[in-house]
Design a protein around this motif. Structure first.
Motif, PDB file in Angstrom:
ATOM      1  N   SER A   5      -4.258   3.025  -2.306  1.00 23.29           N
ATOM      2  CA  SER A   5      -5.497   2.332  -1.940  1.00 23.29           C
ATOM      3  C   SER A   5      -5.843   1.160  -2.847  1.00 23.29           C
ATOM      4  O   SER A   5      -6.593   0.271  -2.458  1.00 23.29           O
ATOM      5  CB  SER A   5      -6.662   3.326  -1.950  1.00 23.29           C
ATOM      6  OG  SER A   5      -6.823   3.895  -3.246  1.00 23.29           O
ATOM      7  N   ILE A   6      -5.303   1.141  -4.047  1.00 20.71           N
ATOM      8  CA  ILE A   6      -5.604   0.022  -4.945  1.00 20.71           C
ATOM      9  C   ILE A   6      -5.125  -1.308  -4.365  1.00 20.71           C
ATOM     10  O   ILE A   6      -5.665  -2.366  -4.674  1.00 20.71           O
ATOM     11  CB  ILE A   6      -4.962   0.257  -6.338  1.00 20.71           C
ATOM     12  CG1 ILE A   6      -5.504  -0.765  -7.340  1.00 20.71           C
ATOM     13  CG2 ILE A   6      -3.442   0.162  -6.265  1.00 20.71           C
ATOM     14  CD1 ILE A   6      -4.997  -0.560  -8.745  1.00 20.71           C
TER      15      ILE A   6
ATOM     16  N   GLU B  38       0.819  -1.220   0.000  1.00 23.49           N
ATOM     17  CA  GLU B  38       0.000   0.000   0.000  1.00 23.49           C
ATOM     18  C   GLU B  38       0.847   1.263   0.000  1.00 23.49           C
ATOM     19  O   GLU B  38       0.431   2.306  -0.530  1.00 23.49           O
ATOM     20  CB  GLU B  38      -0.920   0.006   1.221  1.00 23.49           C
ATOM     21  CG  GLU B  38      -2.062  -0.994   1.158  1.00 23.49           C
ATOM     22  CD  GLU B  38      -3.026  -0.815   2.296  1.00 23.49           C
ATOM     23  OE1 GLU B  38      -3.649   0.260   2.385  1.00 23.49           O
ATOM     24  OE2 GLU B  38      -3.149  -1.751   3.117  1.00 23.49           O
TER      25      GLU B  38
ATOM     26  N   TRP C 128      -7.699  -6.003  -6.811  1.00 23.62           N
ATOM     27  CA  TRP C 128      -6.258  -6.006  -7.108  1.00 23.62           C
ATOM     28  C   TRP C 128      -5.478  -6.761  -6.038  1.00 23.62           C
ATOM     29  O   TRP C 128      -4.624  -7.602  -6.347  1.00 23.62           O
ATOM     30  CB  TRP C 128      -5.778  -4.562  -7.204  1.00 23.62           C
ATOM     31  CG  TRP C 128      -4.301  -4.402  -7.430  1.00 23.62           C
ATOM     32  CD1 TRP C 128      -3.338  -4.316  -6.476  1.00 23.62           C
ATOM     33  CD2 TRP C 128      -3.630  -4.304  -8.686  1.00 23.62           C
ATOM     34  NE1 TRP C 128      -2.104  -4.161  -7.044  1.00 23.62           N
ATOM     35  CE2 TRP C 128      -2.251  -4.158  -8.409  1.00 23.62           C
ATOM     36  CE3 TRP C 128      -4.052  -4.315 -10.007  1.00 23.62           C
ATOM     37  CZ2 TRP C 128      -1.296  -4.026  -9.412  1.00 23.62           C
ATOM     38  CZ3 TRP C 128      -3.093  -4.181 -11.016  1.00 23.62           C
ATOM     39  CH2 TRP C 128      -1.753  -4.045 -10.715  1.00 23.62           C
ATOM     40  N   ARG C 129      -5.777  -6.466  -4.770  1.00 22.65           N
ATOM     41  CA  ARG C 129      -5.063  -7.105  -3.668  1.00 22.65           C
ATOM     42  C   ARG C 129      -5.353  -8.603  -3.642  1.00 22.65           C
ATOM     43  O   ARG C 129      -4.450  -9.420  -3.446  1.00 22.65           O
ATOM     44  CB  ARG C 129      -5.476  -6.467  -2.346  1.00 22.65           C
ATOM     45  CG  ARG C 129      -4.828  -7.091  -1.094  1.00 22.65           C
ATOM     46  CD  ARG C 129      -3.309  -6.977  -1.119  1.00 22.65           C
ATOM     47  NE  ARG C 129      -2.728  -7.482   0.092  1.00 22.65           N
ATOM     48  CZ  ARG C 129      -2.345  -6.720   1.124  1.00 22.65           C
ATOM     49  NH1 ARG C 129      -2.483  -5.409   1.058  1.00 22.65           N
ATOM     50  NH2 ARG C 129      -1.817  -7.251   2.192  1.00 22.65           N
TER      51      ARG C 129
ATOM     52  N   THR D 134      -9.658  -5.260  -1.854  1.00 17.91           N
ATOM     53  CA  THR D 134      -9.802  -4.859  -3.255  1.00 17.91           C
ATOM     54  C   THR D 134      -9.543  -6.053  -4.161  1.00 17.91           C
ATOM     55  O   THR D 134      -8.863  -7.017  -3.793  1.00 17.91           O
ATOM     56  CB  THR D 134      -8.823  -3.736  -3.608  1.00 17.91           C
ATOM     57  OG1 THR D 134      -7.469  -4.224  -3.462  1.00 17.91           O
ATOM     58  CG2 THR D 134      -9.025  -2.539  -2.713  1.00 17.91           C
TER      59      THR D 134
END
Length: 524
Positions: A40-41, A35, A48-49, A46
């Motif tokens: 925040s992505i 992060e 993405w995570r 999320t």
């Protein structure tokens, strides 16, 4: 005995070849879940995570299952027949052993001084292998049991049984024997291994306290053992087993990467154990200096030819960490240069240690970037700036030292040969030379066939295996092997010989050549 040790070392290296792709996945996974870098992505929850967490878990497969990989891989190089079946037998017998150990410790753990109620993990002496809570014997335990399984396979796989017992032939018979043999082996392991763990703990304390001196001695020995093909036996237990840190340095570093990436503390404080995986500095910087010295000292008329030889092998050393082609270019021409090279490598690694440049630096730039620079650059870039400055200076030192020694003692390094017609042919030259002779064969078939001829033919081959750059062959009669110049002319980098054991230095295409070599032997 040396033949067997070298063959074991080569076979042991088989699962290590998987580390490169795992390192890349882990490096990018750590980067893309950070992060602090991506914002925040990369936050929890999320898409993405979640995607990159999945990639990370996949990348850690190799490091998390090392004992299983070593158990199932050893027969590839050591089984004398039916290698695929031997791999299956080895895996089953290794699992039998661990189930036996788990049962013994679950019932009589206190007798052996083992608290089996503890959770498997670091400092408990216990580990989870294929979801079995057992003794933490790591790679060494896997190799031991796999070695016993290979012995049973080689000796009893072809045992003839009565017709009515036909269903128990082959692999079934070998595994059946494994059920019996593993009983005393498991009992002995429960008696002996906890004491070995105490010795390992003491050794860890000694090495840790040795500091820079320990790093210098380790790197020196690792480099000096390369010509004998024994360097794997030195570093493998430390890198991939619990000799220095629980689970091995590679696994410990990979698991600690998220914490290291998020911290701004010096690397040497966060992971001092990683100081010993610094064999790659001489590959990244030293080989460049050596190549420049070879080019500078070559005769003017040979410089273009020498550059054509050195550029690909230097790129291979820097990017992939494969140094044997360039090292073997001068090892047997001028052995003193190799000793100097080993000393300089040890000094460079020690200097990096004192400047706090710590991490997984045993391979080439690709591995280094994956496990160090990419995931850690945000918070640890000052260390890598130091690394770059020291490395550039090191290139200059290697260049000046090698240039001085080559000219002072007139070593016949590439381009300085007495005979002007001597050359190291590349693969293109060789393919053109053999177009009419073997028009239907691909380049690897041609090289494999010519290697076989140079080794005295199929009848002179006792057995063979390969590591990342070499074809390791045991022959029946070393007198039938052709001179080293022959092997250079067919496109290899020469040979290393020790009695009946011969290493043909092929380079990074070794797997293709080894496959063709095996096919040719099967046809003869």
């Amino acid at each position: 005995m040396m033949e067997k040790i070298q063959k074991f070392g080569g076979a042991m290296f088989t699962p290590v070849m998987l580390f490169a792709v795992s390192a890349v996945l882990i490096g990018f996974g750590i980067l893309f879940t950070n992060e602090q870098i991506l914002g925040s992505i990369a936050a929890e929850g999320t898409f993405w995570r979640g995607f990159w967490d999945m990639i990370l878990n996949g990348g850690w497969t190799v490091f998390n299952q090392l004992p299983l990989l070593f158990a199932v891989s050893l027969p590839i190089g050591l089984a004398s027949k039916q290698n695929a079946r031997a791999c299956m037998e080895s895996l089953v017998i290794y699992l039998i052993f661990n189930y036996y150990v788990a049962s013994i410790l679950g019932t009589w753990g206190s007798v052996f001084g083992v608290d089996y109620s503890l959770e498997a993990g670091a400092d408990t002496g216990l580990a989870s292998v294929a979801n079995i809570k057992t003794l933490d014997m790591g790679m060494m335990g896997a190799l031991l049991i796999s070695g016993l399984a290979i012995f049973l396979h080689n000796r009893y796989f072809d045992t003839r049984l009565p017709e009515w017992l036909g269903v128990f032939r082959g692999s079934a018979f070998v595994v059946g024997l494994g059920f019996i043999v593993m009983i005393p082996v498991a009992v002995l392991a429960c008696f002996i291994w906890p004491k070995i763990q105490m010795i390992i703990t003491s050794f860890q304390g000694f090495v840790t306290n040795a500091g820079g001196l320990g790093v210098w001695i380790f790197i020196l020995l690792e480099r000096l053992l390369i010509p004998f093909g024994l360097h794997h036996l030195l570093y493998a237990p430390i890198y991939y087993d619990s000799v220095l840190v629980s689970g091995g340095i590679y696994a410990a570093w990979a698991k600690a990467l998220p914490e290291i990436a998020a911290s701004s503390k010096p690397l040497i404080e966060l992971a001092p154990f990683a100081a010993f995986t610094s064999t790659g500095w001489s590959k990244l910087f030293g080989c460049v200096g050596i190549a420049l010295a070879f080019y500078k000292t070559a005769k003017p008329e040979n410089k273009k030819k020498v550059a054509g030889l050195l550029i690909p092998v230097t790129i291979s050393a820097v990017m992939c960490g494969v140094t044997e082609p360039i090292e073997y270019t001068f090892l047997f021409i001028a052995p003193p240069l190799f000793i100097v090279h080993a000393i300089l490598a040890a000094c460079l690694s020690t200097i990096m240690y004192f400047f706090g440049v710590i991490g997984i630096f045993s391979g080439g730039a690709i591995e280094m970037a994956s496990l160090n620079w990419i995931p850690l650059m945000a918070n640890h870039w000052p260390a890598y700036v130091k690394m770059l400055i020291i490395g550039i200076v090191a290139i200059g030192v290697w260049y000046l030292v090698f240039k001085f020694l080559i000219e002072k003692f007139d070593f016949k390094t590439p381009g300085r040969e007495v005979k002007s017609d001597i050359k190291l042919y590349n693969k293109k030259d060789y393919r053109e030379k053999n177009t009419n002779k073997k028009s239907q064969a691909n380049e690897f078939q041609v090289m494999a066939d010519e290697i076989l001829i140079g080794l005295g033919g199929a009848e002179n081959i006792k057995d063979f295996t390969n590591c990342v750059t070499r074809l390791r062959v045991n022959v029946n009669d070393p007198e039938k092997i052709m001179e080293n110049d022959y092997f250079k002319e067919i496109g290899t980098y020469g040979t290393s010989r020790n009695g009946k054991s011969v290493h043909v230095i092929v380079g990074t295409n070794i797997q293709y050549v080894a496959d063709e070599f095996g096919k040719i032997l099967e046809e003869n």
